[in-house]
Write a protein that holds these residues in place. Structure first.
Motif, PDB file in Angstrom:
ATOM      1  N   THR A  42       0.860  -1.170   0.000  1.00 13.38           N
ATOM      2  CA  THR A  42       0.000   0.000   0.000  1.00 13.38           C
ATOM      3  C   THR A  42       0.902   1.227   0.000  1.00 13.38           C
ATOM      4  O   THR A  42       1.918   1.262   0.697  1.00 13.38           O
ATOM      5  CB  THR A  42      -0.918  -0.038   1.240  1.00 13.38           C
ATOM      6  OG1 THR A  42      -1.760  -1.192   1.093  1.00 13.38           O
ATOM      7  CG2 THR A  42      -1.747   1.216   1.377  1.00 13.38           C
ATOM      8  N   ALA A  43       0.543   2.226  -0.809  1.00 12.19           N
ATOM      9  CA  ALA A  43       1.377   3.421  -0.943  1.00 12.19           C
ATOM     10  C   ALA A  43       0.496   4.659  -1.003  1.00 12.19           C
ATOM     11  O   ALA A  43      -0.554   4.645  -1.652  1.00 12.19           O
ATOM     12  CB  ALA A  43       2.234   3.330  -2.208  1.00 12.19           C
ATOM     13  N   PHE A  44       0.937   5.706  -0.316  1.00 16.67           N
ATOM     14  CA  PHE A  44       0.209   6.969  -0.302  1.00 16.67           C
ATOM     15  C   PHE A  44       1.091   8.084  -0.824  1.00 16.67           C
ATOM     16  O   PHE A  44       2.315   8.039  -0.723  1.00 16.67           O
ATOM     17  CB  PHE A  44      -0.252   7.313   1.118  1.00 16.67           C
ATOM     18  CG  PHE A  44      -1.276   6.364   1.694  1.00 16.67           C
ATOM     19  CD1 PHE A  44      -2.154   5.657   0.885  1.00 16.67           C
ATOM     20  CD2 PHE A  44      -1.367   6.186   3.053  1.00 16.67           C
ATOM     21  CE1 PHE A  44      -3.102   4.794   1.421  1.00 16.67           C
ATOM     22  CE2 PHE A  44      -2.304   5.325   3.603  1.00 16.67           C
ATOM     23  CZ  PHE A  44      -3.169   4.631   2.793  1.00 16.67           C
ATOM     24  N   ASP A  45       0.432   9.104  -1.377  1.00 17.70           N
ATOM     25  CA  ASP A  45       1.132  10.272  -1.894  1.00 17.70           C
ATOM     26  C   ASP A  45       1.640  11.135  -0.742  1.00 17.70           C
ATOM     27  O   ASP A  45       0.896  11.450   0.195  1.00 17.70           O
ATOM     28  CB  ASP A  45       0.185  11.095  -2.774  1.00 17.70           C
ATOM     29  CG  ASP A  45       0.856  12.341  -3.302  1.00 17.70           C
ATOM     30  OD1 ASP A  45       1.666  12.219  -4.240  1.00 17.70           O
ATOM     31  OD2 ASP A  45       0.600  13.437  -2.753  1.00 17.70           O
ATOM     32  N   ARG A  46       2.901  11.534  -0.814  1.00 17.64           N
ATOM     33  CA  ARG A  46       3.544  12.311   0.253  1.00 17.64           C
ATOM     34  C   ARG A  46       2.798  13.610   0.552  1.00 17.64           C
ATOM     35  O   ARG A  46       2.475  13.905   1.702  1.00 17.64           O
ATOM     36  CB  ARG A  46       4.991  12.627  -0.125  1.00 17.64           C
ATOM     37  CG  ARG A  46       5.699  13.544   0.863  1.00 17.64           C
ATOM     38  CD  ARG A  46       7.086  13.942   0.389  1.00 17.64           C
ATOM     39  NE  ARG A  46       7.970  12.802   0.320  1.00 17.64           N
ATOM     40  CZ  ARG A  46       8.698  12.360   1.347  1.00 17.64           C
ATOM     41  NH1 ARG A  46       8.623  12.951   2.505  1.00 17.64           N
ATOM     42  NH2 ARG A  46       9.500  11.332   1.199  1.00 17.64           N
ATOM     43  N   GLU A  47       2.518  14.407  -0.470  1.00 17.20           N
ATOM     44  CA  GLU A  47       1.890  15.719  -0.253  1.00 17.20           C
ATOM     45  C   GLU A  47       0.487  15.590   0.315  1.00 17.20           C
ATOM     46  O   GLU A  47       0.108  16.327   1.227  1.00 17.20           O
ATOM     47  CB  GLU A  47       1.877  16.534  -1.553  1.00 17.20           C
ATOM     48  CG  GLU A  47       3.266  16.932  -2.039  1.00 17.20           C
ATOM     49  CD  GLU A  47       4.086  17.697  -0.991  1.00 17.20           C
ATOM     50  OE1 GLU A  47       3.524  18.607  -0.348  1.00 17.20           O
ATOM     51  OE2 GLU A  47       5.267  17.361  -0.819  1.00 17.20           O
ATOM     52  N   SER A 101       1.916  12.383  -7.631  1.00 17.31           N
ATOM     53  CA  SER A 101       1.236  13.530  -8.240  1.00 17.31           C
ATOM     54  C   SER A 101       0.934  13.305  -9.719  1.00 17.31           C
ATOM     55  O   SER A 101      -0.094  13.777 -10.208  1.00 17.31           O
ATOM     56  CB  SER A 101       2.064  14.801  -8.061  1.00 17.31           C
ATOM     57  OG  SER A 101       3.340  14.666  -8.662  1.00 17.31           O
ATOM     58  N   THR A 102       1.779  12.568 -10.416  1.00 15.54           N
ATOM     59  CA  THR A 102       1.528  12.351 -11.849  1.00 15.54           C
ATOM     60  C   THR A 102       0.239  11.561 -12.069  1.00 15.54           C
ATOM     61  O   THR A 102      -0.474  11.786 -13.043  1.00 15.54           O
ATOM     62  CB  THR A 102       2.699  11.624 -12.535  1.00 15.54           C
ATOM     63  OG1 THR A 102       2.972  10.408 -11.829  1.00 15.54           O
ATOM     64  CG2 THR A 102       3.951  12.483 -12.544  1.00 15.54           C
ATOM     65  N   ILE A 103      -0.088  10.650 -11.155  1.00 18.84           N
ATOM     66  CA  ILE A 103      -1.340   9.891 -11.259  1.00 18.84           C
ATOM     67  C   ILE A 103      -2.522  10.846 -11.114  1.00 18.84           C
ATOM     68  O   ILE A 103      -3.466  10.811 -11.899  1.00 18.84           O
ATOM     69  CB  ILE A 103      -1.405   8.783 -10.187  1.00 18.84           C
ATOM     70  CG1 ILE A 103      -0.360   7.707 -10.483  1.00 18.84           C
ATOM     71  CG2 ILE A 103      -2.805   8.171 -10.117  1.00 18.84           C
ATOM     72  CD1 ILE A 103      -0.195   6.693  -9.381  1.00 18.84           C
ATOM     73  N   ASN A 104      -2.447  11.732 -10.119  1.00 15.80           N
ATOM     74  CA  ASN A 104      -3.563  12.649  -9.895  1.00 15.80           C
ATOM     75  C   ASN A 104      -3.686  13.694 -10.994  1.00 15.80           C
ATOM     76  O   ASN A 104      -4.797  14.112 -11.325  1.00 15.80           O
ATOM     77  CB  ASN A 104      -3.463  13.286  -8.508  1.00 15.80           C
ATOM     78  CG  ASN A 104      -4.006  12.338  -7.452  1.00 15.80           C
ATOM     79  OD1 ASN A 104      -5.050  11.730  -7.636  1.00 15.80           O
ATOM     80  ND2 ASN A 104      -3.282  12.198  -6.360  1.00 15.80           N
ATOM     81  N   ILE A 105      -2.585  14.083 -11.596  1.00 18.74           N
ATOM     82  CA  ILE A 105      -2.650  15.001 -12.738  1.00 18.74           C
ATOM     83  C   ILE A 105      -3.379  14.311 -13.895  1.00 18.74           C
ATOM     84  O   ILE A 105      -4.274  14.882 -14.508  1.00 18.74           O
ATOM     85  CB  ILE A 105      -1.236  15.475 -13.153  1.00 18.74           C
ATOM     86  CG1 ILE A 105      -0.667  16.414 -12.082  1.00 18.74           C
ATOM     87  CG2 ILE A 105      -1.267  16.149 -14.524  1.00 18.74           C
ATOM     88  CD1 ILE A 105       0.818  16.706 -12.239  1.00 18.74           C
ATOM     89  N   ALA A 106      -3.008  13.068 -14.160  1.00 16.33           N
ATOM     90  CA  ALA A 106      -3.660  12.311 -15.243  1.00 16.33           C
ATOM     91  C   ALA A 106      -5.142  12.106 -14.942  1.00 16.33           C
ATOM     92  O   ALA A 106      -5.990  12.271 -15.818  1.00 16.33           O
ATOM     93  CB  ALA A 106      -2.960  10.969 -15.442  1.00 16.33           C
ATOM     94  N   TYR A 107      -5.462  11.747 -13.694  1.00 12.95           N
ATOM     95  CA  TYR A 107      -6.866  11.558 -13.314  1.00 12.95           C
ATOM     96  C   TYR A 107      -7.650  12.850 -13.502  1.00 12.95           C
ATOM     97  O   TYR A 107      -8.768  12.843 -14.002  1.00 12.95           O
ATOM     98  CB  TYR A 107      -6.971  11.104 -11.855  1.00 12.95           C
ATOM     99  CG  TYR A 107      -6.854   9.609 -11.646  1.00 12.95           C
ATOM    100  CD1 TYR A 107      -6.298   8.766 -12.600  1.00 12.95           C
ATOM    101  CD2 TYR A 107      -7.304   9.033 -10.479  1.00 12.95           C
ATOM    102  CE1 TYR A 107      -6.199   7.415 -12.386  1.00 12.95           C
ATOM    103  CE2 TYR A 107      -7.210   7.667 -10.253  1.00 12.95           C
ATOM    104  CZ  TYR A 107      -6.651   6.866 -11.219  1.00 12.95           C
ATOM    105  OH  TYR A 107      -6.567   5.520 -11.007  1.00 12.95           O
TER     106      TYR A 107
END
Length: 141
Positions: A42-47, A101-107
Motif C-alpha cells: 500500500t502506498a500513499f502520496d507524500r503531499e 502527483s503524476t497519477i492525480n494530474i492524469a486523473y
C-alpha cells in the motif's frame, strides 16, 4: 471469520482500461484510493498524506520503489494508525510514501477524482481479498 464487503467505483481511463477505486477513512477523513493488485505494498502520496495530517511521521527508505513506470523512484515509509476500509479497521500498517502527483494530474485531466494512493497486495493477501468486478465489490475477511 467476518466478511466485509466494500463497494468499488470503476473509472474509465478512456481507451486505456479501467481502475477500481474504493473509499477509505484515515485521520477521520474520507479518501479515495486505487485498488492495485499489482502493487506489492500500500502506498500513499507524500503531499496528500502531509496535507491530511501535518504530524505524519515519514521516514526515508533505503529502497528505491519499482513500478509506476520507473525503477528509480525515491520512497519513504509512514506508520499509519487506524486505517478503515469499509468496516474493516487496520489498527497499524506501514505504507510506502511516494510522489504520486503524476497519477492525480492524469486523473484530473480525465475528469476523475483525486486519490490518496493505492491499496496493495499487502492488505489484499492478509485479508483474503476477493474482487468481484461483476458486482463491483471488494470482499475482505
Amino acid at each position: 471469520m467476518t466478511k466485509i464487503t466494500v463497494p468499488l467505483q470503476m473509472i474509465d481511463l478512456h481507451g486505456d482500461g479501467f481502475h477500481p477505486l474504493l473509499d477509505i477513512m484515515l485521520f477521520n477523513q474520507p479518501f479515495k484510493v486505487v485498488l492495485d493488485t499489482g502493487a506489492s505494498r500500500t502506498a500513499f502520496d507524500r503531499e496528500l498524506l502531509l496535507a491530511a495530517n501535518e504530524n505524519a511521521v515519514i521516514t526515508a527508505s533505503e529502497h528505491l520503489s519499482t513500478g509506476l513506470g520507473t525503477n528509480s523512484m525515491e520512497s519513504a515509509t509512514a506508520l499509519i494508525q487506524n486505517l478503515w476500509i469499509g468496516s474493516l479497521l487496520i489498527p497499524e500498517i506501514e505504507v510506502a510514501v511516494l510522489d504520486l502527483s503524476t497519477i492525480n494530474i492524469a486523473y484530473s485531466q480525465l475528469g476523475h477524482p483525486e486519490v490518496l494512493g493505492v491499496v496493495g497486495s499487502d492488505i489484499l493477501v492478509k485479508h483474503k481479498a476477493v474482487i468481484d468486478f461483476g458486482k463491483k465489490v471488494l470482499v475482505l475477511k
